[in-house]
Design a protein around this motif. Structure first.
Motif, PDB file in Angstrom:
ATOM      1  N   ASP A 196      86.033  25.903  29.759  1.00 45.86           N
ATOM      2  CA  ASP A 196      85.690  26.690  28.191  1.00 45.86           C
ATOM      3  C   ASP A 196      87.774  28.114  28.526  1.00 45.86           C
ATOM      4  O   ASP A 196      87.456  28.971  28.892  1.00 45.86           O
ATOM      5  N   LYS A 197      88.752  26.749  27.881  1.00 43.94           N
ATOM      6  CA  LYS A 197      89.792  28.006  28.299  1.00 43.94           C
ATOM      7  C   LYS A 197      89.596  29.127  27.043  1.00 43.94           C
ATOM      8  O   LYS A 197      89.930  30.005  27.090  1.00 43.94           O
ATOM      9  N   ASN A 198      88.609  29.055  26.076  1.00 47.52           N
ATOM     10  CA  ASN A 198      88.664  29.768  25.414  1.00 47.52           C
ATOM     11  C   ASN A 198      87.613  31.338  25.603  1.00 47.52           C
ATOM     12  O   ASN A 198      86.574  31.911  24.986  1.00 47.52           O
ATOM     13  N   ALA A 199      86.689  30.917  27.078  1.00 49.46           N
ATOM     14  CA  ALA A 199      85.577  31.724  27.242  1.00 49.46           C
ATOM     15  C   ALA A 199      85.544  33.131  27.396  1.00 49.46           C
ATOM     16  O   ALA A 199      85.785  34.064  27.218  1.00 49.46           O
ATOM     17  N   ASP A 200      84.416  33.368  26.517  1.00 42.82           N
ATOM     18  CA  ASP A 200      83.731  34.916  25.969  1.00 42.82           C
ATOM     19  C   ASP A 200      82.748  35.299  27.909  1.00 42.82           C
ATOM     20  O   ASP A 200      81.534  34.697  27.678  1.00 42.82           O
ATOM     21  N   SER A 201      83.253  35.279  28.880  1.00 44.69           N
ATOM     22  CA  SER A 201      82.782  35.351  30.011  1.00 44.69           C
ATOM     23  C   SER A 201      81.223  36.038  30.094  1.00 44.69           C
ATOM     24  O   SER A 201      80.242  35.620  30.350  1.00 44.69           O
ATOM     25  N   GLU A 227      75.365  36.408  29.643  1.00 42.59           N
ATOM     26  CA  GLU A 227      73.678  36.239  28.834  1.00 42.59           C
ATOM     27  C   GLU A 227      72.782  34.465  29.833  1.00 42.59           C
ATOM     28  O   GLU A 227      71.724  34.934  29.663  1.00 42.59           O
ATOM     29  N   VAL A 228      73.878  33.467  29.149  1.00 43.82           N
ATOM     30  CA  VAL A 228      72.595  31.941  30.120  1.00 43.82           C
ATOM     31  C   VAL A 228      72.601  32.353  31.107  1.00 43.82           C
ATOM     32  O   VAL A 228      71.362  32.324  31.357  1.00 43.82           O
ATOM     33  N   GLN A 229      73.183  32.854  32.052  1.00 42.37           N
ATOM     34  CA  GLN A 229      73.463  32.945  33.916  1.00 42.37           C
ATOM     35  C   GLN A 229      71.526  33.993  34.444  1.00 42.37           C
ATOM     36  O   GLN A 229      70.273  32.881  34.683  1.00 42.37           O
ATOM     37  N   ASP A 230      71.992  34.755  33.088  1.00 44.23           N
ATOM     38  CA  ASP A 230      70.523  35.837  33.675  1.00 44.23           C
ATOM     39  C   ASP A 230      69.308  34.824  32.676  1.00 44.23           C
ATOM     40  O   ASP A 230      67.837  35.191  33.581  1.00 44.23           O
ATOM     41  N   GLN A 274      80.180  41.404  18.346  1.00 41.83           N
ATOM     42  CA  GLN A 274      81.017  41.763  18.174  1.00 41.83           C
ATOM     43  C   GLN A 274      80.461  43.213  16.495  1.00 41.83           C
ATOM     44  O   GLN A 274      81.062  44.209  16.947  1.00 41.83           O
ATOM     45  N   LYS A 275      78.941  43.857  16.504  1.00 42.83           N
ATOM     46  CA  LYS A 275      78.749  45.164  15.758  1.00 42.83           C
ATOM     47  C   LYS A 275      78.607  45.744  16.027  1.00 42.83           C
ATOM     48  O   LYS A 275      79.006  46.860  16.547  1.00 42.83           O
ATOM     49  N   TYR A 276      78.019  45.179  17.823  1.00 41.55           N
ATOM     50  CA  TYR A 276      77.436  46.288  18.321  1.00 41.55           C
ATOM     51  C   TYR A 276      78.632  47.182  19.923  1.00 41.55           C
ATOM     52  O   TYR A 276      78.607  47.565  20.235  1.00 41.55           O
ATOM     53  N   GLY A 277      79.439  46.366  20.511  1.00 38.45           N
ATOM     54  CA  GLY A 277      80.511  46.367  21.012  1.00 38.45           C
ATOM     55  C   GLY A 277      79.839  45.736  22.818  1.00 38.45           C
ATOM     56  O   GLY A 277      80.642  46.381  23.143  1.00 38.45           O
ATOM     57  N   GLU A 278      78.244  45.466  22.900  1.00 36.41           N
ATOM     58  CA  GLU A 278      78.068  44.903  24.450  1.00 36.41           C
ATOM     59  C   GLU A 278      76.858  43.561  23.633  1.00 36.41           C
ATOM     60  O   GLU A 278      77.073  43.458  22.646  1.00 36.41           O
ATOM     61  N   THR A 279      76.533  43.011  24.759  1.00 37.17           N
ATOM     62  CA  THR A 279      76.400  41.678  24.337  1.00 37.17           C
ATOM     63  C   THR A 279      74.534  41.995  24.318  1.00 37.17           C
ATOM     64  O   THR A 279      73.919  43.219  24.525  1.00 37.17           O
ATOM     65  N   ILE A 280      73.769  41.136  23.859  1.00 39.19           N
ATOM     66  CA  ILE A 280      72.187  41.086  24.207  1.00 39.19           C
ATOM     67  C   ILE A 280      72.092  41.745  25.343  1.00 39.19           C
ATOM     68  O   ILE A 280      71.142  42.573  25.281  1.00 39.19           O
ATOM     69  N   THR A 281      72.015  40.930  26.429  1.00 45.29           N
ATOM     70  CA  THR A 281      71.817  41.293  27.535  1.00 45.29           C
ATOM     71  C   THR A 281      72.250  42.843  27.954  1.00 45.29           C
ATOM     72  O   THR A 281      70.834  43.448  28.625  1.00 45.29           O
TER      73      THR A 281
END
Length: 532
Positions: free
Chosen positions: A374-379, A384-387, A464-471
């Motif tokens: 995925d060249k446009n990946a957001d790591s 989150e998927v790995q968790d 985008q809204k909170y500046g951090e991932t759900i995890t």
């Protein structure tokens, strides 16, 4: 309504007995009104069998008078509440009633209001006693839980190869007493079930589970302890033949059905050793545990002699990786999924005899291959998927793993979802839900399903809204709560770890250090001023 208390009345006059019987609607007070007695001797005969909570007795009765009866009840059955009834307004008799333990004195003819008032006073006394008894029993239990935890903590220090803390009283027996022993490791994979069964009370859970295991092994000379770093693991040390060890393992699994408890793995180390060698023995058992068949079923594993290790098959080959990369480059997500699930066989991992280690290795390499392509990946999305997949591996759930492989491919596909006016409200609802339920198991896919949002889109909009991932937000909520709990000296760090949502204390400690820059024990000492 089930009766909570029992009342036994005594009077030598029939009309008086029936008057008391009919005066009140006893059921409204949750009271079972027993067949009245004719005299004091009958009361004493019936008490052991019928166990009344309240006795109402006439003072003037033949054979055994009311005051003498009150004396005997007070000395032999001090928990029984007594009320006295008399036709004589005699101060000496009134004084005698109270000296004999009675709580009230009623004059004949007894009125409804008078009886109801005295009865209410008796019931209040009984309820206060019950509260005091429950508080005392709870206090004793909590003391037992803490003592049990301290014992676990010291055995776990042996397991970790750490020395006991100097100056501390030891709760464990001399290791010399336990030599030539065998070891059983019992691992409960569904930690959420343990949490629900014990309302997240790790001390109660540990105490109760150890008691159940002790009852099942039925051995006089044995040790059962909960590994405090991993609250879903229990260690049993005992002297037994291989056949007896297998019998115990079968008995444990039978007592904890998969349907209600989730999968359990038992590892048997039947080679005799000393308690001093437990750290080495534990490492050998953990190395064997990952060879258990993957899937939602119980498993018993016996440690193989040194050098006879189970073969691990290479399920994710270079060819599989190349095919996935090629499919993703061509944006053929369907083909990539087919390679992972059908060609490589991940969808049959539970029926085709894959081991836990093989599934772990396969899924790790598969997610890495998808993310690399995925060249446009957001790591952060792949983290989150790995968790979530890590949780599926711990709970031996193929469904969770397959669901998150699909999610990883969704993210790689980068499908744009039409913006809706409600998405901000949904994201805010997810944020609020997490703040209230962060100690539970939460995953991106579960939240997306619960709030009717496509998972990769939810992940992107939340960030985008909170500046951090759900995890990251879940973790921050857990760390903030952990820091609050650390300010109370009675809260053990391992217990805090479990309370905020982690079953592995070592993992909790690593996450805490990553967030705060210091370990939990250092934080507690430097910030809260508390030393463990």
């Amino acid at each position: 309504m089930n009766a909570k208390y029992k009342v036994l009345s005594a009077d030598d006059e029939l009309w008086s007995r029936e008057n008391i019987r009919r005066m009140l609607s006893w059921e409204d007070y949750s009271i079972d009104f027993l067949e009245p007695a004719c005299d004091g001797e009958e009361v004493l005969e019936r008490i052991p069998k019928e166990k009344p909570d309240i006795v109402i007795t006439d003072i003037n009765m033949p054979f055994l008078g009311g005051l003498e009866l009150l004396d005997k009840i007070h000395s032999q059955y001090p928990d029984i509440i007594t009320l006295a009834v008399s036709g004589y307004d005699d101060f000496q008799k009134v004084k005698g009633v109270f000296m004999s333990g009675g709580i009230d004195y009623l004059l004949k003819p007894v009125g409804r209001e008078q009886l109801a008032h005295s009865l209410s006073k008796a019931l209040k006394t009984l309820e206060e006693r019950e509260i005091q008894k429950a508080e005392k029993e709870d206090s004793i239990l909590r003391d037992n839980y803490v003592s049990s935890f301290l014992e676990d903590d010291e055995f776990s220090s042996l397991l970790n190869g750490k020395l006991f803390r100097p100056g501390k009283e030891s709760h464990v027996p001399s290791t010399k007493v336990f030599s030539e022993i065998s070891t059983i490791l019992v691992k409960f994979h569904d930690v959420e079930v343990l949490k629900q069964n014990y309302q997240k009370d790790v001390l109660k859970m540990s105490y109760d589970m150890k008691k159940r295991l002790r009852d099942l092994i039925d051995a006089e000379k044995s040790i059962v302890f909960n590994y405090t770093d991993k609250v879903n693991e229990f260690i049993i040390e005992l002297n037994a033949t291989p056949a007896r060890l297998k019998f115990i393992a079968d008995r444990i699994l039978e007592a904890f059905p998969v349907e209600s408890q989730g999968p359990v793995t038992i590892v048997i180390h039947d080679q005799a050793s000393s308690l001093d060698d437990i750290a080495t023995v534990y490492r050998e058992m953990i190395a064997e545990l990952v060879t258990r068949p993957f899937g939602r079923q119980h498993s018993i594993i016996t440690c193989s002699p040194s050098g006879k290790k189970q073969k691990v098959n290479e399920r994710f080959t270079d060819r599989v990786e190349a095919q996935i990369t090629s499919s993703l480059s061509a944006r053929d997500i369907k083909q990539a999924k087919n390679i992972i699930t059908e060609s490589a066989g991940l969808d049959r991992c539970d029926s085709a005899g894959w081991s836990l280690l093989e599934v772990t290795q396969f899924t790790t390499r598969a997610i890495n291959a998808i993310a690399d392509a995925d060249k446009n990946a957001d790591s952060r999305s792949y983290e989150e998927v790995q968790d979530a997949i890590a949780y599926g591996l711990r709970t031996l759930s193929k469904d969770i793993i397959m669901e998150n492989i699909d999610l990883a491919l969704e993210i790689a596909q980068g499908t744009e979802t039409t913006e809706t006016t409600s998405i901000n409200n949904q994201v805010e609802s997810v944020h609020e839900y997490i703040s209230e339920h962060f100690a539970e198991h939460l995953s991106l896919s579960d939240l997306a399903e619960q709030f009717f949002v496509e998972a990769s889109y939810l992940s992107r909009k939340f960030s985008q809204k909170y500046g951090e991932t759900i995890t990251a937000y879940i973790t921050r909520c857990r760390m903030d709560r952990a820091k609050e709990l650390m300010k109370e000296p009675q809260n053990k760090l391992e217990v805090i770890s479990f309370t905020v949502g982690y079953d592995d204390y070592n993992y909790f400690s690593r996450v805490f250090r990553r967030f705060e820059g210091i370990s939990p024990s250092e934080f507690r000492k430097n910030v809260a001023g508390i030393e463990d």
